[in-house]
Design a protein around this motif. Structure first.
Motif, PDB file in Angstrom:
ATOM      1  N   MET A 361       0.832  -1.205   0.000  1.00  0.00           N
ATOM      2  CA  MET A 361       0.000   0.000   0.000  1.00  0.00           C
ATOM      3  C   MET A 361       0.865   1.252   0.000  1.00  0.00           C
ATOM      4  SD  MET A 361      -3.372  -0.852   2.333  1.00  0.00           S
ATOM      5  CE  MET A 361      -2.477  -1.312   3.820  1.00  0.00           C
ATOM      6  N   LYS A 377      -5.829   7.228  -0.218  1.00  0.00           N
ATOM      7  CA  LYS A 377      -6.465   6.080   0.442  1.00  0.00           C
ATOM      8  C   LYS A 377      -7.576   5.507  -0.426  1.00  0.00           C
ATOM      9  CE  LYS A 377      -9.258   5.050   4.540  1.00  0.00           C
ATOM     10  NZ  LYS A 377      -9.852   5.627   5.766  1.00  0.00           N
ATOM     11  N   GLU A 378      -8.405   6.367  -0.998  1.00  0.00           N
ATOM     12  CA  GLU A 378      -9.503   5.911  -1.843  1.00  0.00           C
ATOM     13  C   GLU A 378      -8.993   5.309  -3.146  1.00  0.00           C
ATOM     14  OE1 GLU A 378     -13.113   8.955  -0.564  1.00  0.00           O
ATOM     15  OE2 GLU A 378     -11.510   9.672  -1.890  1.00  0.00           O
ATOM     16  N   THR A 381      -7.804   1.811  -2.720  1.00  0.00           N
ATOM     17  CA  THR A 381      -8.933   0.887  -2.626  1.00  0.00           C
ATOM     18  C   THR A 381      -9.547   0.617  -3.994  1.00  0.00           C
ATOM     19  OG1 THR A 381      -9.415   1.693  -0.385  1.00  0.00           O
ATOM     20  CG2 THR A 381     -11.171   0.512  -1.539  1.00  0.00           C
ATOM     21  N   ALA A 465      -1.894   7.412   4.492  1.00  0.00           N
ATOM     22  CA  ALA A 465      -2.983   6.627   3.908  1.00  0.00           C
ATOM     23  C   ALA A 465      -2.836   5.145   4.248  1.00  0.00           C
ATOM     24  CB  ALA A 465      -3.007   6.824   2.397  1.00  0.00           C
ATOM     25  N   THR A 466      -1.594   4.649   4.218  1.00  0.00           N
ATOM     26  CA  THR A 466      -1.333   3.249   4.557  1.00  0.00           C
ATOM     27  C   THR A 466      -1.690   2.968   6.006  1.00  0.00           C
ATOM     28  OG1 THR A 466       0.463   3.164   2.933  1.00  0.00           O
ATOM     29  CG2 THR A 466       0.447   1.470   4.629  1.00  0.00           C
ATOM     30  N   GLU A 468      -3.895   4.508   7.836  1.00  0.00           N
ATOM     31  CA  GLU A 468      -5.346   4.524   7.998  1.00  0.00           C
ATOM     32  C   GLU A 468      -5.969   3.224   7.491  1.00  0.00           C
ATOM     33  OE1 GLU A 468      -6.583   8.003   5.935  1.00  0.00           O
ATOM     34  OE2 GLU A 468      -5.853   9.397   7.467  1.00  0.00           O
ATOM     35  N   LEU A 469      -5.497   2.751   6.349  1.00  0.00           N
ATOM     36  CA  LEU A 469      -6.035   1.507   5.797  1.00  0.00           C
ATOM     37  C   LEU A 469      -5.668   0.313   6.672  1.00  0.00           C
ATOM     38  CD1 LEU A 469      -5.371   2.099   1.997  1.00  0.00           C
ATOM     39  CD2 LEU A 469      -7.609   1.809   3.074  1.00  0.00           C
ATOM     40  N   TYR A 470      -4.458   0.330   7.238  1.00  0.00           N
ATOM     41  CA  TYR A 470      -4.074  -0.790   8.101  1.00  0.00           C
ATOM     42  C   TYR A 470      -4.873  -0.773   9.399  1.00  0.00           C
ATOM     43  CZ  TYR A 470      -1.780  -3.820  11.357  1.00  0.00           C
ATOM     44  OH  TYR A 470      -1.556  -4.800  12.292  1.00  0.00           O
ATOM     45  N   GLU A 472      -7.908   0.104   9.803  1.00  0.00           N
ATOM     46  CA  GLU A 472      -9.204  -0.509   9.497  1.00  0.00           C
ATOM     47  C   GLU A 472      -9.058  -2.021   9.353  1.00  0.00           C
ATOM     48  OE1 GLU A 472     -10.646   1.365   5.989  1.00  0.00           O
ATOM     49  OE2 GLU A 472     -10.714   3.374   6.880  1.00  0.00           O
TER      50      GLU A 472
END
Length: 633
Positions: A361, A377-378, A381, A465-466, A468-470, A472
């Motif tokens: 990511m 981030k979007e 995805t 961004a990475t 935040e995604l991790y 989640e």
């Protein structure tokens, strides 16, 4: 020490005669009549090799995926398709085969890997019956035996068999025919040859170096001065060594590494080879060569090349293939796995689930163009094939097309840099395994260690961004482990939805699982999942009909519909199940003093993480601690 079993060598030897065949030119003509493809020109042979591995068309993809490349190159199917289309057109004899295939891209995009795959593939293909290759036995550059045919016989043979014959004998072969065989063409020996880069048969490689020590002989061979007194003339082909890279590459692939760094004389020779398909050396006229020229370079060198008018003739002989970085997280993970050789190499440390995903990511995030509508981030995805609410595919395509015009994929962090950071994390003695949080720390510490043109602000944005995604993903991972019999619970919820949806459509009833009574379908059961899917009340009936029809169609084929077969429904079911246990997760992961029931629950969750999800004792506990921290923030 155990004695080495020499029988192993015998067991792994190819069958006697499997790759060897020797005969006369007359014998070879019969072979060609039986199997015309053995006389294919180089581009056609390479294309046939690629296609022999098969092609697959994946749902939702515009371009096919070629299996020949799919185990080594990931996430750049458009580029691979362009390369295959080049060989397809060249195989049909079109003028494009007189172009130099020039791959241009940043370091680490896969240019060298693509070339290496083609070379290795051609070696292996020549060892199959389908890819068998034959040459005049004494030719120093494995020449096509059909060059022996006189013009009149050649035309007749081509008409009879449909093969394409191009070119004439090299100087050495011509001398041998004139003096040793005196025109007895049928007696000329022919043998099967195996393509080999290490033995310089069918593959030639050239890399520019110091102009003071490098000369054109590396490409076209040189005079053997020790033999001139024996043969009496420098123009005697027996006194010449046909051992340059161009000679070696005949019938196969000529790789020109960092082509645009080469001296002008070298490029002029390459121009003649590409356009005329001939080699020019001193004392001899032009003689034929049949080879696919593949070169690669970086963007800066290419821009200087384009702006230099001295190379205008070469500009028109180049077919440019831009090779970007991969922009898909799931494919980036496959790249790391291949580079690390996870399947066959002992790494010494356990790598926790999601560690490579976190690295991927970040790496992909640094390559994405900034967009006014979608965040990094979007984009991470969406580009990975996942969906966001209210975002349609045509909007994603529009964004990707615009970003491509802005050069998306031609900047960012190379996979090599990511693997360097992972190596540091693995070398650390602080932890017994490499976790996602350790990977994130290693990435942050690596910012100052690599020379890159990526702005520090862009690196930090991708790292954020990475993170935040991790965060989640970590919460979802724990929630999944907390759900009792997750798969069974998910399937039960799905089956329940289908039962109530069908009853609502058919205006019928359902059986209460407790009382056994026939009751009206529960609208709340339906709306809970539909709300998570973002389906409005107006669209609910059509969606229910679609799901029921799909389940009915599969039932007629004797198949059952799995809860995770519909991407949107899968996501909604996960959200529903996770929401049901969210409070339990928060209590048991954030409370320092647990009662016996909570302790048992945590131990059960750790067991599931370890036994079912690939965690070890250390990284399972770290994940629990980390999610507890997130839930109390």
């Amino acid at each position: 020490m155990a004695r080495f079993d020499t029988d192993w060598l015998t067991k792994h030897q190819p069958p006697q005669g499997a790759w060897t065949w020797e005969g006369t030119f007359a014998d070879y003509l019969i072979k060609v009549q039986q199997t015309p493809s053995i006389a294919d020109l180089a581009h056609a042979r390479i294309y046939r090799m690629i296609m022999s591995h098969g092609v697959e068309k994946l749902e939702g993809q515009e371009v096919p995926r070629y299996k020949f490349f799919s185990q080594d190159i990931f996430g750049i199917d458009d580029t691979i398709n362009e390369i295959v289309e080049y060989f397809s057109a060249a195989a049909r004899g079109m003028d494009i085969r007189r172009r130099i295939l020039l791959m241009m891209g940043s370091p680490g995009t896969g240019k060298s890997t693509i070339t290496a795959i083609l070379k290795k593939g051609l070696e292996e293909y020549s060892r199959t019956d389908e890819g068998a290759l034959y040459a005049i036995s004494f030719c120093p550059q494995q020449e096509e035996p059909l060059h022996l045919l006189p013009e009149a016989a050649r035309r007749e043979f081509m008409q009879e068999t449909g093969v394409t014959i191009e070119g004439d004998l090299c100087p050495y072969c011509q001398w041998m025919i004139d003096h040793e065989y005196q025109g007895r063409l049928q007696e000329v020996p022919v043998k099967r040859v195996l393509i080999s880069e290490s033995r310089r048969i069918g593959i030639g490689t050239f890399a520019p170096s110091d102009s003071k020590v490098q000369d054109i002989s590396e490409l076209v061979g040189s005079m053997d001065l020790s033999t001139i007194s024996r043969y009496g003339s420098e123009s005697d082909p027996r006194a010449y060594r046909f051992d340059g890279a161009f000679n070696a590459a005949n019938r196969g692939i000529m790789e020109f590494i960092e082509m645009l760094k080469a001296q002008p004389d070298f490029l002029h020779g390459l121009l003649t080879l590409a356009q005329e398909r001939k080699i020019k050396v001193g004392r001899f006229g032009l003689f034929d060569a049949d080879e696919a020229i593949i070169a690669h370079t970086n963007e800066n060198e290419f821009e200087r090349f384009v702006s230099n008018k001295a190379y205008e003739a070469l500009h028109n002989r180049v077919l440019l293939i831009k090779v970007p970085y991969n922009l898909t997280v799931s494919q980036e993970i496959r790249t790391y796995q291949k580079m690390m050789n996870l399947g066959g190499q002992k790494l010494g440390k356990h790598i926790a689930p999601n560690t490579l995903k976190v690295a991927a990511m970040f790496g992909v995030g640094t390559r994405l163009a900034r967009d006014a509508k979608f965040s990094i981030k979007e984009k991470l995805t969406l580009y990975d094939g996942k969906e966001l609410p209210d975002v349609q595919q045509r909007e994603i395509n529009r964004v990707r097309e615009l970003a491509r015009k802005q050069g998306e994929g031609f900047q960012g962090i190379s996979p090599r840099h990511i693997l360097d950071a992972l190596s540091y994390a693995m070398a650390s003695d602080k932890e017994p395994c490499v976790t996602p949080t350790a990977m994130l720390r290693a990435i942050r510490e690596s910012f100052e260690q690599h020379i890159t043109q990526v702005k520090n602000q862009d690196l930090l944005e991708s790292l954020k961004a990475t993170h935040e995604l991790y965060d989640e993903a970590a919460k979802n991972e724990i929630q999944r482990a907390f759900v009792d019999s997750f798969q069974d619970a998910a399937q039960l919820l799905y089956d329940n939805y289908l039962e109530h949806a069908e009853a609502r459509i058919m205006h019928s009833t359902v059986k209460d699982p407790v009382t056994g009574e026939e009751v009206e379908p529960n609208e709340k059961i339906l709306q809970d999942l539909e709300k998570a899917l973002g389906i409005s009340d107006a669209a609910a009936t059509a969606f229910r009909q679609e799901m029921v029809n799909k389940a009915g169609a599969m039932a007629r084929r004797g198949q059952s519909l799995s809860w995770d077969s519909h991407p949107k429904m899968k996501e909604a079911i996960e959200k529903k199940l996770f929401a049901d246990v969210a409070n339990l997760v928060k209590v048991t992961t954030s409370t320092k003093v647990l009662n016996d029931q909570q302790k048992n629950r945590v131990m059960e969750v750790k067991r599931r993480l370890i036994d079912d999800m690939g965690y070890c004792e250390h990284c399972a506990q770290e994940l629990l601690d980390y999610v507890g921290y997130l839930l109390t923030k």
